[in-house]
Design an enzyme around this catalytic site. Structure first.
Site, short mmCIF file in Angstrom:
data_model
loop_
_atom_site.label_atom_id
_atom_site.label_comp_id
_atom_site.label_asym_id
_atom_site.label_seq_id
_atom_site.Cartn_x
_atom_site.Cartn_y
_atom_site.Cartn_z
N THR A 41 40.38 35.37 34.73
CA THR A 41 41.57 34.68 34.21
C THR A 41 42.83 35.12 34.94
O THR A 41 43.83 34.40 34.92
CB THR A 41 41.74 34.94 32.70
OG1 THR A 41 41.58 36.34 32.47
CG2 THR A 41 40.72 34.18 31.88
N ASP A 42 42.81 36.31 35.56
CA ASP A 42 44.08 36.83 36.13
C ASP A 42 44.62 35.93 37.24
O ASP A 42 45.82 35.65 37.28
CB ASP A 42 43.96 38.31 36.57
CG ASP A 42 42.97 38.59 37.68
OD1 ASP A 42 42.15 37.71 38.01
OD2 ASP A 42 43.02 39.72 38.23
N SER A 79 36.56 48.57 39.67
CA SER A 79 37.83 48.62 40.39
C SER A 79 38.02 49.85 41.26
O SER A 79 39.10 50.43 41.32
CB SER A 79 38.94 48.61 39.34
OG SER A 79 39.79 47.61 39.59
N ASP A 89 43.48 44.48 38.36
CA ASP A 89 42.96 45.82 38.66
C ASP A 89 44.07 46.75 39.13
O ASP A 89 44.17 47.90 38.70
CB ASP A 89 41.87 45.75 39.73
CG ASP A 89 40.74 44.84 39.32
OD1 ASP A 89 40.68 44.46 38.13
OD2 ASP A 89 39.93 44.48 40.19
N TYR A 116 33.34 35.21 45.03
CA TYR A 116 34.59 35.36 44.27
C TYR A 116 35.65 34.38 44.79
O TYR A 116 36.27 33.65 44.02
CB TYR A 116 35.09 36.81 44.41
CG TYR A 116 36.36 37.11 43.64
CD1 TYR A 116 36.30 37.66 42.38
CD2 TYR A 116 37.61 36.84 44.20
CE1 TYR A 116 37.47 37.94 41.67
CE2 TYR A 116 38.78 37.11 43.50
CZ TYR A 116 38.70 37.67 42.24
OH TYR A 116 39.85 37.94 41.54
C1 GLA Z 1 37.94 41.52 40.30
C2 GLA Z 1 39.35 41.19 40.78
C3 GLA Z 1 40.30 40.96 39.60
C4 GLA Z 1 39.71 39.96 38.60
C5 GLA Z 1 38.25 40.31 38.27
C6 GLA Z 1 37.58 39.24 37.43
O1 GLA Z 1 37.94 42.74 39.63
O2 GLA Z 1 39.86 42.24 41.58
O3 GLA Z 1 41.56 40.54 40.07
O4 GLA Z 1 39.82 38.65 39.08
O5 GLA Z 1 37.46 40.50 39.42
O6 GLA Z 1 38.20 39.15 36.18
#
Ligand code: GLA
Length: 397
Positions: free
Chosen positions: A48-49, A138, A184, A233
């Site tokens: 969602t970010d 992360s 993150d 992604y």
């Molecule tokens: C990774 C990306 C984040 C986010 C997540 C999924 O961690 O770095 O910015 O998009 O995936 O929520």
């Protein structure tokens, strides 16, 4: 120099000792300084970010630690303990795109800081950490923010956590080529001990959300890693952009999927490619869950919090299609345990970790039962650990 609350609490002392010892071995003298930045677990609000939406991450005790010494020139000489490699480069000669190895994350941060007009010297540095690498916890953002903290300290620069989070994201987007959102880096930079953060990725307003007494956050690592996760992604992100472009015909005011209601999405469904529609059908309801989860946690309604996590997982599995067999199995096994309120994959997906909300007092029994059941079916290096909410990037000297 600003120092954040948090200190060494929650960090494995053996990790910090090892980073300092490796520094002495590599560079012949004790490291004068130590910067750390945490990994994170996202409680809810997945993918969602980058849709300008809401997320609910929590910084954890697992972190990247950089033992460092400023240099008189602008060279970076860095050793990564996890890879047993020492590499060197000239900070003045950086230009994107870089690579995607560990050094590129550090170099990318130096590039982004310099692009933003910040001045700092080179470093001798040892990079160490205990965030599982490439596991949805992360590790990359924690490396970026630990590097930012080290460069900022070496240059005597004031620490502006939000600015540094954005520069970390810029490094990853532009230098490394991974089109991540801000969640993150924000969690790794801005978190305060004791709370998860409800972050609005459009306004960047962040509210602390305490994890209620009686519940523990448990991370479970499937041991599975997916090599092509980066391109999958970036594909998901493109699908979200395609959905917004098509839905603008119905409402020109929408800028991101965050602005799309379930009703508007269904009205626009015939205009969308079926895969794009599926992806949007995950994002639109998922974007409501972080605020609902924050209210639920504040009210101490752990059963409902668990249900939200289960719903989020089902949506990531069936609509966004970023789960995998190992994550589905591990979350099923977790839910079957008596102390478990709910479980979901966390982070980008395609392997990596899941998170469960578990009744306090049953954590050890939960962890060993889930792990034993998983290992009976899957021959991978699985693991679990409980985590508490920790502070963002900080200096420990
Ligand atoms: C990774 C990306 C984040 C986010 C997540 C999924 O961690 O770095 O910015 O998009 O995936 O929520």
């Amino acid at each position: 120099m600003t120092r954040d609350a948090g200190g060494r609490e929650g960090i494995d002392p053996a990790l910090l000792r090892r980073a300092e010892q490796r520094f002495a071995e590599q560079f012949g003298a004790p490291a004068p300084r130590l910067a750390v930045a945490p990994g994170r677990v996202n409680l809810i609000g997945e993918h969602t970010d980058y849709n300008d939406g809401f997320v609910l991450p929590m910084a954890i005790g697992r972190c990247t630690a950089i033992a460092f010494r400023p240099r008189a020139d602008r060279r970076l000489r860095a050793h990564a303990v996890a890879f047993g490699e020492t590499k060197e480069l000239e900070l003045g000669a950086l230009a994107p795109p870089g690579g995607s190895d560990w050094l590129s994350y550090v170099a990318g941060v130096a590039w982004a800081l310099a692009e933003d007009g910040l001045e700092f010297p080179g470093l001798d540095a040892v990079v160490d950490g205990d965030v599982p690498i490439g596991a949805g916890m992360s590790s990359c953002a924690s490396l970026e923010l630990a590097a930012a903290r080290a460069f900022a300290a070496a240059g005597g620069l004031p620490w502006d956590a939000v600015r540094m989070a954005k520069l970390g994201q810029k490094a990853e987007n532009r230098y490394v080529g991974m089109n991540c959102g801000l969640m993150d880096q924000f969690a790794a930079a801005v978190s305060r001990p004791g709370c998860a953060l409800l972050l609005d990725c459009r306004s960047l307003a962040a509210e602390p959300v305490p994890v209620p007494a009686g519940a523990a956050v448990v991370v479970m690592d499937t041991g599975a890693r997916r090599a092509l996760a980066g391109s999958a992604y970036n594909d998901r992100r493109s699908a979200c952009e395609a959905a917004v472009a098509a839905l603008k015909a119905l409402d020109p005011g929408i800028r991101a999927l965050r602005d799309v209601s379930a009703e508007l999405l269904e009205r626009g469904a015939p205009r969308l490619d079926p895969i794009v529609l599926k992806r949007a059908r995950h994002v639109v309801p998922e974007n409501l869950r972080p605020r609902e989860m924050a209210d639920t946690l504040r009210a101490g309604d752990l059963a409902r919090a668990g249900r939200l996590m289960n719903d989020s997982h089902a949506s990531l599995r069936d609509l966004y299609e970023v789960s995998c067999a190992e994550l589905d199995l591990l979350t099923d096994l977790a839910r079957a345990q008596p102390g478990c309120y709910g479980a979901r994959m966390t982070g980008a997906g395609f392997g990596g970790c899941a998170v469960a909300l578990v009744r306090e007092g049953e954590v050890a029994a939960f962890g060993s039962a889930v792990l034993a059941a998983y290992r009976a079916k899957v021959d991978l290096k699985a693991a679990w650990f409980a985590c508490r909410p920790m502070a963002g990037a900080r200096l420990l000297d």
